[in-house]
Design a protein around this motif. Sequence first.
Motif, PDB file in Angstrom:
ATOM      1  N   MET A   1       0.853  -1.162   0.000  1.00 47.39           N
ATOM      2  CA  MET A   1       0.000   0.000   0.000  1.00 47.39           C
ATOM      3  C   MET A   1       0.898   1.222   0.000  1.00 47.39           C
ATOM      4  N   ARG A   2       0.587   2.186  -0.863  1.00 50.01           N
ATOM      5  CA  ARG A   2       1.352   3.425  -0.998  1.00 50.01           C
ATOM      6  C   ARG A   2       0.535   4.562  -0.427  1.00 50.01           C
ATOM      7  N   LEU A   3       1.051   5.222   0.597  1.00 49.42           N
ATOM      8  CA  LEU A   3       0.349   6.319   1.263  1.00 49.42           C
ATOM      9  C   LEU A   3       1.327   7.405   1.689  1.00 49.42           C
ATOM     10  N   GLN A   4       0.813   8.596   1.819  1.00 49.12           N
ATOM     11  CA  GLN A   4       1.523   9.684   2.480  1.00 49.12           C
ATOM     12  C   GLN A   4       1.107   9.638   3.953  1.00 49.12           C
ATOM     13  N   VAL A   5       1.960  10.142   4.830  1.00 50.60           N
ATOM     14  CA  VAL A   5       1.621  10.241   6.242  1.00 50.60           C
ATOM     15  C   VAL A   5       1.862  11.682   6.683  1.00 50.60           C
ATOM     16  N   ILE A   6       0.857  12.252   7.329  1.00 54.00           N
ATOM     17  CA  ILE A   6       0.976  13.587   7.909  1.00 54.00           C
ATOM     18  C   ILE A   6       0.560  13.445   9.367  1.00 54.00           C
ATOM     19  N   CYS A   7       1.548  13.250  10.210  1.00 54.47           N
ATOM     20  CA  CYS A   7       1.295  12.997  11.628  1.00 54.47           C
ATOM     21  C   CYS A   7       1.913  14.110  12.475  1.00 54.47           C
ATOM     22  N   ARG A   8       1.133  14.584  13.407  1.00 48.39           N
ATOM     23  CA  ARG A   8       1.621  15.538  14.399  1.00 48.39           C
ATOM     24  C   ARG A   8       1.085  15.076  15.749  1.00 48.39           C
ATOM     25  N   GLU A   9       1.690  15.538  16.801  1.00 48.79           N
ATOM     26  CA  GLU A   9       1.267  15.100  18.136  1.00 48.79           C
ATOM     27  C   GLU A   9      -0.180  15.489  18.414  1.00 48.79           C
ATOM     28  N   ASP A  10      -0.645  16.564  17.798  1.00 51.56           N
ATOM     29  CA  ASP A  10      -2.005  17.043  17.958  1.00 51.56           C
ATOM     30  C   ASP A  10      -2.722  16.963  16.607  1.00 51.56           C
ATOM     31  N   GLU A  11      -3.944  16.456  16.591  1.00 51.65           N
ATOM     32  CA  GLU A  11      -4.686  16.292  15.339  1.00 51.65           C
ATOM     33  C   GLU A  11      -4.848  17.606  14.582  1.00 51.65           C
ATOM     34  N   SER A  12      -5.151  18.685  15.297  1.00 50.00           N
ATOM     35  CA  SER A  12      -5.348  19.961  14.605  1.00 50.00           C
ATOM     36  C   SER A  12      -4.068  20.426  13.922  1.00 50.00           C
ATOM     37  N   GLU A  13      -2.920  20.133  14.507  1.00 51.72           N
ATOM     38  CA  GLU A  13      -1.642  20.471  13.873  1.00 51.72           C
ATOM     39  C   GLU A  13      -1.422  19.633  12.614  1.00 51.72           C
ATOM     40  N   ALA A  14      -1.860  18.386  12.626  1.00 54.71           N
ATOM     41  CA  ALA A  14      -1.724  17.522  11.451  1.00 54.71           C
ATOM     42  C   ALA A  14      -2.575  18.050  10.306  1.00 54.71           C
ATOM     43  N   TRP A  15      -3.812  18.447  10.600  1.00 55.53           N
ATOM     44  CA  TRP A  15      -4.672  18.982   9.550  1.00 55.53           C
ATOM     45  C   TRP A  15      -4.163  20.320   9.041  1.00 55.53           C
ATOM     46  N   ALA A  16      -3.576  21.120   9.915  1.00 51.04           N
ATOM     47  CA  ALA A  16      -2.983  22.388   9.471  1.00 51.04           C
ATOM     48  C   ALA A  16      -1.808  22.116   8.524  1.00 51.04           C
ATOM     49  N   ALA A  17      -1.008  21.103   8.838  1.00 53.11           N
ATOM     50  CA  ALA A  17       0.108  20.735   7.966  1.00 53.11           C
ATOM     51  C   ALA A  17      -0.407  20.217   6.624  1.00 53.11           C
ATOM     52  N   ALA A  18      -1.481  19.452   6.637  1.00 53.04           N
ATOM     53  CA  ALA A  18      -2.078  18.949   5.394  1.00 53.04           C
ATOM     54  C   ALA A  18      -2.572  20.114   4.549  1.00 53.04           C
ATOM     55  N   ASP A  19      -3.271  21.035   5.173  1.00 55.04           N
ATOM     56  CA  ASP A  19      -3.784  22.201   4.462  1.00 55.04           C
ATOM     57  C   ASP A  19      -2.651  23.027   3.864  1.00 55.04           C
ATOM     58  N   GLN A  20      -1.566  23.156   4.586  1.00 57.05           N
ATOM     59  CA  GLN A  20      -0.424  23.940   4.116  1.00 57.05           C
ATOM     60  C   GLN A  20       0.155  23.361   2.823  1.00 57.05           C
ATOM     61  N   LEU A  21       0.068  22.044   2.651  1.00 54.17           N
ATOM     62  CA  LEU A  21       0.597  21.411   1.442  1.00 54.17           C
ATOM     63  C   LEU A  21      -0.158  21.826   0.179  1.00 54.17           C
ATOM     64  N   VAL A  22      -1.418  22.146   0.296  1.00 57.65           N
ATOM     65  CA  VAL A  22      -2.231  22.448  -0.887  1.00 57.65           C
ATOM     66  C   VAL A  22      -2.710  23.892  -0.953  1.00 57.65           C
ATOM     67  N   ARG A  23      -2.579  24.620   0.116  1.00 55.75           N
ATOM     68  CA  ARG A  23      -3.169  25.962   0.221  1.00 55.75           C
ATOM     69  C   ARG A  23      -2.716  26.923  -0.878  1.00 55.75           C
ATOM     70  N   HIS A  24      -1.458  26.928  -1.218  1.00 59.52           N
ATOM     71  CA  HIS A  24      -0.935  27.936  -2.139  1.00 59.52           C
ATOM     72  C   HIS A  24      -0.784  27.435  -3.570  1.00 59.52           C
ATOM     73  N   ALA A  25      -1.339  26.288  -3.874  1.00 58.61           N
ATOM     74  CA  ALA A  25      -1.249  25.772  -5.238  1.00 58.61           C
ATOM     75  C   ALA A  25      -2.109  26.621  -6.164  1.00 58.61           C
ATOM     76  N   SER A  26      -1.551  26.943  -7.300  1.00 58.81           N
ATOM     77  CA  SER A  26      -2.307  27.726  -8.287  1.00 58.81           C
ATOM     78  C   SER A  26      -3.259  26.801  -9.042  1.00 58.81           C
ATOM     79  N   GLU A  27      -4.232  27.398  -9.666  1.00 55.13           N
ATOM     80  CA  GLU A  27      -5.153  26.610 -10.492  1.00 55.13           C
ATOM     81  C   GLU A  27      -4.382  25.914 -11.607  1.00 55.13           C
ATOM     82  N   ARG A  28      -3.343  26.552 -12.125  1.00 53.94           N
ATOM     83  CA  ARG A  28      -2.513  25.949 -13.177  1.00 53.94           C
ATOM     84  C   ARG A  28      -1.829  24.682 -12.659  1.00 53.94           C
TER      85      ARG A  28
END
Length: 130
Positions: A1-28
Amino acid sequence: MRLQVICREDESEAWAAADQLVRHASERQKQDVQTLYYNSVANQRVQQLAREHGDLLLPHLWTGITKVRPGAGIAVVGNPAQCAATLQQFIDAGCHSFCLSGYLHDEEAERFGRLIRPILAANNRGRLAA
């Protein structure tokens, strides 16, 4: 199984890190991921799952990374217990090999080894290694 892992000690920090990965992507950039890798059956399947189920396949199984990245476009996101529990579901279903990565690779690998692997090792004592 091929997966990415975004783990932080606190769940909200993990979701913030996930959001940061895609937040600034351009439509292009988003369009390039969908068109340049269109012939990949694996990418087509992940894109289909994202269309059908949205950003979450399970509570901690996120397809949001497919917006900016081809290939392993599904990430396990959460705190150590949540990430371990999600991976455990695949182990219990018979998966015995994983190819895991994250961003930044070395930092996520260190977190996995320190925070998630001990939980999985304890939960799977006595199982045969593949």
